[in-house]
Design an enzyme around this catalytic site. Structure first.
Site, PDB file in Angstrom:
ATOM      1  N   LYS A 193       0.839  -1.219   0.000  1.00 13.07           N
ATOM      2  CA  LYS A 193       0.000   0.000   0.000  1.00 13.07           C
ATOM      3  C   LYS A 193       0.866   1.258   0.000  1.00 13.07           C
ATOM      4  CE  LYS A 193      -1.838  -1.027   4.030  1.00 13.07           C
ATOM      5  NZ  LYS A 193      -1.122  -2.272   4.355  1.00 13.07           N
ATOM      6  N   ARG A 250      12.091  -5.786   4.362  1.00 11.60           N
ATOM      7  CA  ARG A 250      11.860  -4.340   4.249  1.00 11.60           C
ATOM      8  C   ARG A 250      12.886  -3.566   5.070  1.00 11.60           C
ATOM      9  NH1 ARG A 250       6.111  -1.784   5.379  1.00 11.60           N
ATOM     10  NH2 ARG A 250       6.254  -3.048   7.264  1.00 11.60           N
ATOM     11  N   ARG A 262      -9.077   1.348   9.467  1.00 18.34           N
ATOM     12  CA  ARG A 262      -8.674  -0.020   9.761  1.00 18.34           C
ATOM     13  C   ARG A 262      -9.704  -0.752  10.609  1.00 18.34           C
ATOM     14  NH1 ARG A 262      -2.984   0.489   9.020  1.00 18.34           N
ATOM     15  NH2 ARG A 262      -1.687  -1.055   9.886  1.00 18.34           N
ATOM     16  N   ARG A 316      12.085  -1.992  10.590  1.00 18.60           N
ATOM     17  CA  ARG A 316      11.013  -1.605  11.514  1.00 18.60           C
ATOM     18  C   ARG A 316      10.901  -2.640  12.625  1.00 18.60           C
ATOM     19  NH1 ARG A 316       5.669   0.121   8.172  1.00 18.60           N
ATOM     20  NH2 ARG A 316       4.676  -1.124   9.793  1.00 18.60           N
ATOM     21  N   ARG A 350       0.165  -8.895  13.642  1.00 19.65           N
ATOM     22  CA  ARG A 350      -0.446  -7.879  12.768  1.00 19.65           C
ATOM     23  C   ARG A 350      -1.368  -8.525  11.742  1.00 19.65           C
ATOM     24  NH1 ARG A 350       4.770  -5.381  10.611  1.00 19.65           N
ATOM     25  NH2 ARG A 350       3.449  -4.138   9.251  1.00 19.65           N
TER      26      ARG A 350
HETATM   27  P1  AP5 Z   1       4.996  -1.542   1.782  1.00 18.57           P
HETATM   28  O1  AP5 Z   1       4.622  -0.725   0.607  1.00 18.57           O
HETATM   29  O2  AP5 Z   1       5.775  -0.910   2.869  1.00 18.57           O
HETATM   30  O3  AP5 Z   1       3.689  -2.293   2.336  1.00 18.57           O
HETATM   31  P2  AP5 Z   1       2.468  -1.758   3.177  1.00 18.57           P
HETATM   32  O4  AP5 Z   1       1.243  -2.398   2.657  1.00 18.57           O
HETATM   33  O5  AP5 Z   1       2.466  -0.253   3.221  1.00 18.57           O
HETATM   34  O6  AP5 Z   1       2.843  -2.402   4.578  1.00 18.57           O
HETATM   35  P3  AP5 Z   1       2.884  -1.882   6.070  1.00 18.57           P
HETATM   36  O7  AP5 Z   1       3.522  -2.983   6.862  1.00 18.57           O
HETATM   37  O8  AP5 Z   1       3.507  -0.520   6.176  1.00 18.57           O
HETATM   38  O9  AP5 Z   1       1.409  -1.799   6.418  1.00 18.57           O
HETATM   39  P4  AP5 Z   1       0.787  -1.884   7.762  1.00 18.57           P
HETATM   40  O10 AP5 Z   1      -0.597  -1.580   7.381  1.00 18.57           O
HETATM   41  O11 AP5 Z   1       1.002  -3.091   8.566  1.00 18.57           O
HETATM   42  O12 AP5 Z   1       1.636  -0.829   8.629  1.00 18.57           O
HETATM   43  P5  AP5 Z   1       1.326   0.674   9.037  1.00 18.57           P
HETATM   44  O13 AP5 Z   1       2.594   1.412   8.923  1.00 18.57           O
HETATM   45  O14 AP5 Z   1       0.114   1.188   8.370  1.00 18.57           O
HETATM   46  O15 AP5 Z   1       5.809  -2.833   1.246  1.00 18.57           O
HETATM   47  C1  AP5 Z   1       6.365  -3.774   2.130  1.00 18.57           C
HETATM   48  C2  AP5 Z   1       7.735  -4.223   1.600  1.00 18.57           C
HETATM   49  O16 AP5 Z   1       7.565  -4.906   0.354  1.00 18.57           O
HETATM   50  C3  AP5 Z   1       8.715  -3.081   1.313  1.00 18.57           C
HETATM   51  O17 AP5 Z   1      10.001  -3.526   1.610  1.00 18.57           O
HETATM   52  C4  AP5 Z   1       8.572  -2.833  -0.190  1.00 18.57           C
HETATM   53  O18 AP5 Z   1       9.778  -2.351  -0.756  1.00 18.57           O
HETATM   54  C5  AP5 Z   1       8.249  -4.225  -0.701  1.00 18.57           C
HETATM   55  N1  AP5 Z   1       7.328  -4.226  -1.837  1.00 18.57           N
HETATM   56  C6  AP5 Z   1       6.267  -3.398  -2.059  1.00 18.57           C
HETATM   57  N2  AP5 Z   1       5.633  -3.738  -3.205  1.00 18.57           N
HETATM   58  C7  AP5 Z   1       6.314  -4.827  -3.703  1.00 18.57           C
HETATM   59  C8  AP5 Z   1       6.149  -5.645  -4.863  1.00 18.57           C
HETATM   60  N3  AP5 Z   1       5.150  -5.428  -5.735  1.00 18.57           N
HETATM   61  N4  AP5 Z   1       7.019  -6.674  -5.045  1.00 18.57           N
HETATM   62  C9  AP5 Z   1       8.026  -6.916  -4.151  1.00 18.57           C
HETATM   63  N5  AP5 Z   1       8.237  -6.168  -3.045  1.00 18.57           N
HETATM   64  C10 AP5 Z   1       7.377  -5.133  -2.827  1.00 18.57           C
HETATM   65  O19 AP5 Z   1       0.943   0.468  10.590  1.00 18.57           O
HETATM   66  C11 AP5 Z   1       1.897   0.134  11.572  1.00 18.57           C
HETATM   67  C12 AP5 Z   1       1.222   0.104  12.939  1.00 18.57           C
HETATM   68  O20 AP5 Z   1       0.695   1.421  13.250  1.00 18.57           O
HETATM   69  C13 AP5 Z   1       0.011  -0.817  13.061  1.00 18.57           C
HETATM   70  O21 AP5 Z   1       0.388  -2.143  13.371  1.00 18.57           O
HETATM   71  C14 AP5 Z   1      -0.789  -0.146  14.182  1.00 18.57           C
HETATM   72  O22 AP5 Z   1      -0.229  -0.432  15.449  1.00 18.57           O
HETATM   73  C15 AP5 Z   1      -0.570   1.326  13.897  1.00 18.57           C
HETATM   74  N6  AP5 Z   1      -1.602   1.888  12.989  1.00 18.57           N
HETATM   75  C16 AP5 Z   1      -1.420   2.385  11.738  1.00 18.57           C
HETATM   76  N7  AP5 Z   1      -2.581   2.799  11.212  1.00 18.57           N
HETATM   77  C17 AP5 Z   1      -3.523   2.563  12.147  1.00 18.57           C
HETATM   78  C18 AP5 Z   1      -4.928   2.754  12.195  1.00 18.57           C
HETATM   79  N8  AP5 Z   1      -5.614   3.293  11.137  1.00 18.57           N
HETATM   80  N9  AP5 Z   1      -5.592   2.379  13.309  1.00 18.57           N
HETATM   81  C19 AP5 Z   1      -4.950   1.867  14.378  1.00 18.57           C
HETATM   82  N10 AP5 Z   1      -3.618   1.636  14.409  1.00 18.57           N
HETATM   83  C20 AP5 Z   1      -2.909   1.998  13.287  1.00 18.57           C
END
Ligand code: AP5
Ligand code: ZN
Length: 216
Positions: free
Chosen positions: A13, A127, A88, A160, A171
């Site tokens: 994403k 990552r 979420r 991370r 997660r």
């Molecule tokens: P990446 O693009 O970073 O993936 P992502 O979907 O953004 O993954 P996240 O882990 O950041 O999502 P998340 O929803 O768990 O974490 P968030 O930060 O929102 O890609 C991942 C990896 O793959 C990278 O290395 C990239 O280079 C690689 N890649 C990408 N596309 C690729 C492809 N096509 N092929 C190969 N490799 C590829 O949340 C973190 C924490 O914050 C949560 O656990 C929670 O505690 C809190 N939080 C955040 N938002 C909320 C909310 N709305 N409500 C409550 N708590 C929240």
């Protein structure tokens, strides 16, 4: 264009949201990035959020809703935005609807990224993120030009803390229990577009262009 990127951790994403934000000149609003900034700066909100994030749990709804309310009120969001990782929970989705109504806005699309779980684990375990500008890399799939150094700002790359295997498992469970219900929620509102997130970043980007093209 007002869109939400929905999907499990690691589906890509954030990577695709950065690309669309650059193409459309519209801001990406990532609640994960905002929370990590708050943790880094050790604000009161960051200190509260850290304990949830470290164990892979969701930060309480009212905290993230407050952050998004503030962002959506900024002039930069007037023409559109890409919400990455918010909403979420159903409560967050309902709050978003109210926030948009208050600003006389509506959502154009919710893109639901899907990737097989084996690929998710590989993506998360490799990552690396920039400790300074939050740019995202992957040791195999999106490596920096110089190992462990950010191409954009030259700072060191870090893993991370919530990308450790135990936390990733937590997660993914939280996603299934609390976030996956949003797929039906947005289907019911005729906003959902499914996106196959497997394959290279370029291949996924091409698919996304076909989904969002008419809105750009
Ligand atoms: P990446 O693009 O970073 O993936 P992502 O979907 O953004 O993954 P996240 O882990 O950041 O999502 P998340 O929803 O768990 O974490 P968030 O930060 O929102 O890609 C991942 C990896 O793959 C990278 O290395 C990239 O280079 C690689 N890649 C990408 N596309 C690729 C492809 N096509 N092929 C190969 N490799 C590829 O949340 C973190 C924490 O914050 C949560 O656990 C929670 O505690 C809190 N939080 C955040 N938002 C909320 C909310 N709305 N409500 C409550 N708590 C929240
Ligand atoms: Zn950087």
């Amino acid at each position: 264009m007002r869109v939400v990127f929905l999907g499990a951790p690691g589906v890509g994403k954030g990577t695709q949201a950065d690309r669309i934000a650059a193409q459309t000149n519209q801001p990406k609003i990532s609640t994960g990035d905002l929370l990590r900034e708050a943790v880094k700066k050790q604000t009161a909100l960051g200190l509260q959020a850290k304990s949830y994030m470290d164990r892979g749990a969701l930060v309480p709804d009212e905290v993230v809703i407050g952050m998004v309310r503030e962002k959506l009120g900024e002039p930069a969001c007037a023409k559109g935005f890409i919400l990455d990782g918010f909403p979420r929970t159903v409560a967050q989705a309902e709050a978003l609807q109210r926030l948009l109504e208050d600003n006389r806005m509506t959502l154009d699309r919710v893109v639901n990224f899907a990737v097989p779980v084996g690929d998710i684990v590989k993506r998360l375990s490799g990552r690396r993120s920039c400790g300074k500008c939050q740019a995202v890399y992957h040791v195999d799939f999106a490596p920096p030009r110089v190992a462990e150094i950010c191409d954009r700002c030259g700072a060191a790359l870090v893993q991370r803390s919530d990308d450790k295997p135990d936390t990733v498992e937590a997660r993914l469970r939280v996603y299934e229990e609390q976030t996956a219900p949003l797929i039906r929620y947005y289907q019911g509102k005729h906003l959902l577009a499914d996106l196959d997130g497997s394959g290279s970043v370029e291949v996924v980007s091409g698919r996304l262009q076909r989904v969002l093209g008419p809105l750009m």
